[in-house]
Design a protein around this motif. Sequence first.
Motif, PDB file in Angstrom:
ATOM      1  N   GLY A  92      18.496  21.844 -12.569  1.00 26.92           N
ATOM      2  CA  GLY A  92      17.422  22.837 -12.545  1.00 26.92           C
ATOM      3  C   GLY A  92      17.794  24.057 -13.360  1.00 26.92           C
ATOM      4  N   LYS A  93      19.049  24.517 -13.195  1.00 30.85           N
ATOM      5  CA  LYS A  93      19.539  25.654 -13.985  1.00 30.85           C
ATOM      6  C   LYS A  93      19.589  25.313 -15.470  1.00 30.85           C
ATOM      7  N   LEU A  94      20.024  24.084 -15.768  1.00 31.92           N
ATOM      8  CA  LEU A  94      20.107  23.668 -17.171  1.00 31.92           C
ATOM      9  C   LEU A  94      18.723  23.632 -17.810  1.00 31.92           C
ATOM     10  N   ASP A 177      10.236  19.716 -14.805  1.00 31.81           N
ATOM     11  CA  ASP A 177      10.054  20.625 -13.674  1.00 31.81           C
ATOM     12  C   ASP A 177      10.919  20.134 -12.512  1.00 31.81           C
ATOM     13  N   ASP A 178      10.962  20.917 -11.441  1.00 34.92           N
ATOM     14  CA  ASP A 178      11.867  20.604 -10.330  1.00 34.92           C
ATOM     15  C   ASP A 178      11.566  19.244  -9.708  1.00 34.92           C
ATOM     16  N   ASN A 179      10.290  18.902  -9.578  1.00 33.01           N
ATOM     17  CA  ASN A 179       9.930  17.624  -8.952  1.00 33.01           C
ATOM     18  C   ASN A 179      10.351  16.432  -9.804  1.00 33.01           C
ATOM     19  N   ALA A 180      10.079  16.514 -11.111  1.00 38.86           N
ATOM     20  CA  ALA A 180      10.472  15.426 -12.015  1.00 38.86           C
ATOM     21  C   ALA A 180      11.985  15.308 -12.090  1.00 38.86           C
ATOM     22  N   LEU A 182      14.160  16.122  -9.733  1.00 39.10           N
ATOM     23  CA  LEU A 182      14.639  15.548  -8.480  1.00 39.10           C
ATOM     24  C   LEU A 182      14.350  14.048  -8.411  1.00 39.10           C
ATOM     25  N   GLU A 183      13.184  13.635  -8.884  1.00 42.48           N
ATOM     26  CA  GLU A 183      12.832  12.214  -8.858  1.00 42.48           C
ATOM     27  C   GLU A 183      13.804  11.398  -9.717  1.00 42.48           C
ATOM     28  N   MET A 184      14.128  11.912 -10.923  1.00 42.59           N
ATOM     29  CA  MET A 184      15.066  11.209 -11.801  1.00 42.59           C
ATOM     30  C   MET A 184      16.443  11.092 -11.158  1.00 42.59           C
TER      31      MET A 184
END
Length: 195
Positions: A92-94, A177-180, A182-184
């Motif tokens: 997320g930071k990256l 984005d955060d959701n994509a 996290l899913e990956m």
Amino acid sequence: MDNVKRKPGRPPSQHSRQAIFVAAMKLLKEQGLRKMTIDKVAEQAGVSKATIYRWWNDKVQMSMDAFLYHVQLEGIIEDKGNFVDDCADWFGKLNQFYASEEGHILAQIIIESQSAQELLLPFQNTLHDLLLSKCRVIWDRAAARGEVDDQIPADPVIELLYSPSSARMLSSKPPLDDNANLEMIRIIYNGIKKP
């Protein structure tokens, strides 16, 4: 970058070098790499053009060193308690970094240096090694917790984890984005978790 040959003569002082880096990054943010000139960098840094050319061959080479001096992708690899959350936090930071001004400068440097592979490859390798070392912290932590299958080699998994973010940075697509993100990470984790 240490593996780039310097021109003969006395190198600039550390103070001059830092002033050049500050001026270069300021101009990269204001004007972009294409419009930035060695003349402007020298003027804003309070040094002569000869000082800059004694250390770097051109503005691309100088921009690479200025970028590596200013932008540290190290970040804090926070311990969130599990592999998925550690990865989600770091990547997320990256992704935020890639969407920032500094991320756009990085993309410009890579695009503008395509014809100078002797400069681009060491620069990319430096960034790659830095990312690899940070991802390995997450991997080693997960291995110590017993979360990941220790029969799976770490390096290919690490490449899988950060390649989507890096690919997005060089494309016209927005960062994950955060959701994509996290899913990956969850998809990859399902393939590497300890049975």
